[in-house]
Design an enzyme around this catalytic site. Sequence first.
Site, PDB file in Angstrom:
ATOM      1  N   TYR A 108      18.251  15.111  30.983  1.00  0.00           N
ATOM      2  CA  TYR A 108      17.774  14.376  32.163  1.00  0.00           C
ATOM      3  C   TYR A 108      17.996  12.872  31.978  1.00  0.00           C
ATOM      4  O   TYR A 108      18.609  12.219  32.824  1.00  0.00           O
ATOM      5  CB  TYR A 108      16.291  14.687  32.353  1.00  0.00           C
ATOM      6  CG  TYR A 108      15.674  14.118  33.611  1.00  0.00           C
ATOM      7  CD1 TYR A 108      16.057  14.577  34.873  1.00  0.00           C
ATOM      8  CD2 TYR A 108      14.686  13.134  33.542  1.00  0.00           C
ATOM      9  CE1 TYR A 108      15.474  14.073  36.020  1.00  0.00           C
ATOM     10  CE2 TYR A 108      14.089  12.633  34.687  1.00  0.00           C
ATOM     11  CZ  TYR A 108      14.484  13.102  35.927  1.00  0.00           C
ATOM     12  OH  TYR A 108      13.899  12.602  37.063  1.00  0.00           O
ATOM     13  N   ASP A 109      17.526  12.349  30.833  1.00  0.00           N
ATOM     14  CA  ASP A 109      17.598  10.891  30.600  1.00  0.00           C
ATOM     15  C   ASP A 109      19.045  10.400  30.618  1.00  0.00           C
ATOM     16  O   ASP A 109      19.381   9.434  31.307  1.00  0.00           O
ATOM     17  CB  ASP A 109      16.985  10.527  29.243  1.00  0.00           C
ATOM     18  CG  ASP A 109      15.534  10.949  29.100  1.00  0.00           C
ATOM     19  OD1 ASP A 109      15.028  11.641  30.000  1.00  0.00           O
ATOM     20  OD2 ASP A 109      14.905  10.600  28.089  1.00  0.00           O
TER      21      ASP A 109
ATOM     22  N   GLY B  45      21.692  12.099  31.642  1.00  0.00           N
ATOM     23  CA  GLY B  45      22.318  12.446  32.931  1.00  0.00           C
ATOM     24  C   GLY B  45      22.071  11.346  33.952  1.00  0.00           C
ATOM     25  O   GLY B  45      22.984  10.881  34.644  1.00  0.00           O
ATOM     26  N   LYS B  46      20.816  10.885  34.002  1.00  0.00           N
ATOM     27  CA  LYS B  46      20.459   9.839  34.966  1.00  0.00           C
ATOM     28  C   LYS B  46      21.062   8.490  34.569  1.00  0.00           C
ATOM     29  O   LYS B  46      21.393   7.673  35.431  1.00  0.00           O
ATOM     30  CB  LYS B  46      18.932   9.735  35.068  1.00  0.00           C
ATOM     31  CG  LYS B  46      18.281  10.922  35.776  1.00  0.00           C
ATOM     32  CD  LYS B  46      18.510  10.854  37.271  1.00  0.00           C
ATOM     33  CE  LYS B  46      17.640  11.834  38.040  1.00  0.00           C
ATOM     34  NZ  LYS B  46      17.796  11.694  39.491  1.00  0.00           N
TER      35      LYS B  46
ATOM     36  N   ASN C 279       6.179   7.890  37.173  1.00  0.00           N
ATOM     37  CA  ASN C 279       5.380   9.093  37.494  1.00  0.00           C
ATOM     38  C   ASN C 279       4.728   8.969  38.869  1.00  0.00           C
ATOM     39  O   ASN C 279       4.047   7.978  39.155  1.00  0.00           O
ATOM     40  CB  ASN C 279       4.295   9.311  36.428  1.00  0.00           C
ATOM     41  CG  ASN C 279       4.910   9.603  35.081  1.00  0.00           C
ATOM     42  OD1 ASN C 279       5.582   8.762  34.499  1.00  0.00           O
ATOM     43  ND2 ASN C 279       4.694  10.808  34.573  1.00  0.00           N
TER      44      ASN C 279
ATOM     45  N   ARG D 261       3.831  19.551  35.604  1.00  0.00           N
ATOM     46  CA  ARG D 261       3.517  18.134  35.379  1.00  0.00           C
ATOM     47  C   ARG D 261       2.034  17.959  35.140  1.00  0.00           C
ATOM     48  O   ARG D 261       1.211  18.777  35.533  1.00  0.00           O
ATOM     49  CB  ARG D 261       3.881  17.311  36.612  1.00  0.00           C
ATOM     50  CG  ARG D 261       5.320  17.074  36.760  1.00  0.00           C
ATOM     51  CD  ARG D 261       5.528  16.453  38.120  1.00  0.00           C
ATOM     52  NE  ARG D 261       6.926  16.305  38.393  1.00  0.00           N
ATOM     53  CZ  ARG D 261       7.677  15.331  37.903  1.00  0.00           C
ATOM     54  NH1 ARG D 261       7.144  14.424  37.128  1.00  0.00           N
ATOM     55  NH2 ARG D 261       8.947  15.271  38.201  1.00  0.00           N
TER      56      ARG D 261
ATOM     57  N   PHE E 123      -3.500  19.449  35.677  1.00  0.00           N
ATOM     58  CA  PHE E 123      -4.921  19.109  35.511  1.00  0.00           C
ATOM     59  C   PHE E 123      -5.729  19.462  36.770  1.00  0.00           C
ATOM     60  O   PHE E 123      -6.834  19.993  36.674  1.00  0.00           O
ATOM     61  CB  PHE E 123      -5.107  17.616  35.183  1.00  0.00           C
ATOM     62  CG  PHE E 123      -4.736  17.226  33.764  1.00  0.00           C
ATOM     63  CD1 PHE E 123      -4.203  18.139  32.870  1.00  0.00           C
ATOM     64  CD2 PHE E 123      -4.940  15.911  33.327  1.00  0.00           C
ATOM     65  CE1 PHE E 123      -3.855  17.770  31.563  1.00  0.00           C
ATOM     66  CE2 PHE E 123      -4.603  15.532  32.020  1.00  0.00           C
ATOM     67  CZ  PHE E 123      -4.054  16.454  31.142  1.00  0.00           C
TER      68      PHE E 123
ATOM     69  N   THR F  82       0.265   7.246  27.302  1.00  0.00           N
ATOM     70  CA  THR F  82      -0.077   6.710  28.625  1.00  0.00           C
ATOM     71  C   THR F  82       1.042   6.958  29.632  1.00  0.00           C
ATOM     72  O   THR F  82       2.216   7.098  29.282  1.00  0.00           O
ATOM     73  CB  THR F  82      -0.331   5.184  28.573  1.00  0.00           C
ATOM     74  OG1 THR F  82       0.916   4.519  28.296  1.00  0.00           O
ATOM     75  CG2 THR F  82      -1.389   4.820  27.550  1.00  0.00           C
TER      76      THR F  82
ATOM     77  N   PRO G  27       7.418  10.505  25.575  1.00  0.00           N
ATOM     78  CA  PRO G  27       7.219   9.056  25.447  1.00  0.00           C
ATOM     79  C   PRO G  27       5.752   8.690  25.200  1.00  0.00           C
ATOM     80  O   PRO G  27       4.843   9.272  25.787  1.00  0.00           O
ATOM     81  CB  PRO G  27       7.713   8.518  26.790  1.00  0.00           C
ATOM     82  CG  PRO G  27       8.683   9.548  27.274  1.00  0.00           C
ATOM     83  CD  PRO G  27       8.128  10.860  26.808  1.00  0.00           C
TER      84      PRO G  27
HETATM   85  N1  UDP Z   1       0.845  16.552  29.662  1.00  0.00           N
HETATM   86  C1  UDP Z   1      -0.373  17.020  29.224  1.00  0.00           C
HETATM   87  N2  UDP Z   1      -0.806  18.224  29.709  1.00  0.00           N
HETATM   88  C2  UDP Z   1      -0.106  18.949  30.628  1.00  0.00           C
HETATM   89  C3  UDP Z   1       1.136  18.450  31.076  1.00  0.00           C
HETATM   90  C4  UDP Z   1       1.588  17.246  30.566  1.00  0.00           C
HETATM   91  O1  UDP Z   1      -1.075  16.399  28.409  1.00  0.00           O
HETATM   92  O2  UDP Z   1      -0.586  20.036  31.021  1.00  0.00           O
HETATM   93  C5  UDP Z   1       1.311  15.219  29.161  1.00  0.00           C
HETATM   94  C6  UDP Z   1       2.745  15.197  28.675  1.00  0.00           C
HETATM   95  O3  UDP Z   1       2.838  15.557  27.306  1.00  0.00           O
HETATM   96  C7  UDP Z   1       3.105  13.721  28.922  1.00  0.00           C
HETATM   97  C8  UDP Z   1       2.266  13.343  30.126  1.00  0.00           C
HETATM   98  O4  UDP Z   1       1.255  14.339  30.244  1.00  0.00           O
HETATM   99  O5  UDP Z   1       2.694  12.934  27.824  1.00  0.00           O
HETATM  100  C9  UDP Z   1       3.076  13.316  31.418  1.00  0.00           C
HETATM  101  O6  UDP Z   1       3.776  14.529  31.520  1.00  0.00           O
HETATM  102  P1  UDP Z   1       4.607  14.950  32.815  1.00  0.00           P
HETATM  103  O7  UDP Z   1       5.271  16.248  32.485  1.00  0.00           O
HETATM  104  O8  UDP Z   1       3.761  14.905  34.029  1.00  0.00           O
HETATM  105  O9  UDP Z   1       5.695  13.813  33.004  1.00  0.00           O
HETATM  106  P2  UDP Z   1       6.613  12.929  32.022  1.00  0.00           P
HETATM  107  O10 UDP Z   1       6.118  11.547  32.215  1.00  0.00           O
HETATM  108  O11 UDP Z   1       6.414  13.381  30.582  1.00  0.00           O
HETATM  109  O12 UDP Z   1       7.997  13.180  32.476  1.00  0.00           O
END
Ligand code: UDP
Length: 315
Positions: free
Chosen positions: A148-149, A151-152, A177, A189, A194, A213, A277
């Site tokens: 993805y990274d 590719g973009k 995000n 995601r 959540f 974060t 990240p």
């Molecule tokens: N994450 C988490 N629990 C989940 C899904 C994701 O703690 O059920 C964390 C994930 O490891 C990342 C952050 O939430 O550090 C954001 O993840 P997401 O997949 O939404 O997007 P990203 O910014 O990583 O592309």
Amino acid sequence: MNILVTGSAGFLGTNLCKRLLDDGHNVVGLDNYYTGLKDNTEFLKNYSNNFKFIEHDIINNMAELDFGKLDWIMNLACPASPPHYQKDPIYTTKVSVLGVLNCMELAQSHNASLFHTSTSEVYGDPKVHPQPESYLGNVNCTGIRACYDEGKRCAESLLFDYHRTTGLPIKVVRIFNTYGPFMDPKDGRVVSNFIIQALKGEDITIYGEGLQTRSFCYVDDLIEGFIKLMNTDKNTLGPMNIGNPDEFTMIELAEKVLALTNSSSKLVFKELPKDDPTRRKPDITKAQEIGWQPKFDLNKGLQPTIEYFRPWCEK
Ligand code: UDP
């Protein structure tokens, strides 16, 4: 105007098409339903008679498709959540690279402008914080996020080379995000996971220690940023960060979701995915210079998002 939106059945595509239709444009949506949802196309068809849909994969040539005369092509098509883009990583790179090539050729044949959605993932696991557009990034080019990274990143280089060699009008945004209605409940995601876990009373899955974060932008703010960038003069190409700079740890996000849903779900800690990240926050100085500023803080944006997911959780 007559506007083609690729990836129209996805989360951002659906929100963008709705906004363009509200603004009085004719919209052609295109999607192959690799991650997009047919329900979103049905929603858009019912929303306006000015919406037309074509099922197609942008890695295949688009010259023979009947769009009418296009004024803009807005390229949103790409699997974008980590589980989705890692499912078939080679396909993800093809969509990013071949897809944008096909969009550029199509734009040129229509004398249209091309708006392309890039990503904060071009910064990888950033060593500069917050990230301005001038930061060149820290991507592991052999890691599991590279499809993805990179590719973009390649798509961005193609866009700027194509612009320099042919004069094709382009605009490039880097999306941070984003959350809101029309997110796919199954895209894995953090925001959708959540909210769904909290509404169902299931454990909240924190990956790693939950101290990483992210900065979360409500989708209406993001789309407003797209429209503002579209309306800039032809010399404003980007890349431009669009994102909300309010930064949260995943534990803070979980606590907000629990409070807003009145849920007693417990936090459980799972393995941190590789190359995840550590932190991410946009420097939005450039976007502010074109008059854009996010208006939704996390509390305000989470509420309609929770309401969007509620019926889905009661199914
Ligand atoms: N994450 C988490 N629990 C989940 C899904 C994701 O703690 O059920 C964390 C994930 O490891 C990342 C952050 O939430 O550090 C954001 O993840 P997401 O997949 O939404 O997007 P990203 O910014 O990583 O592309």
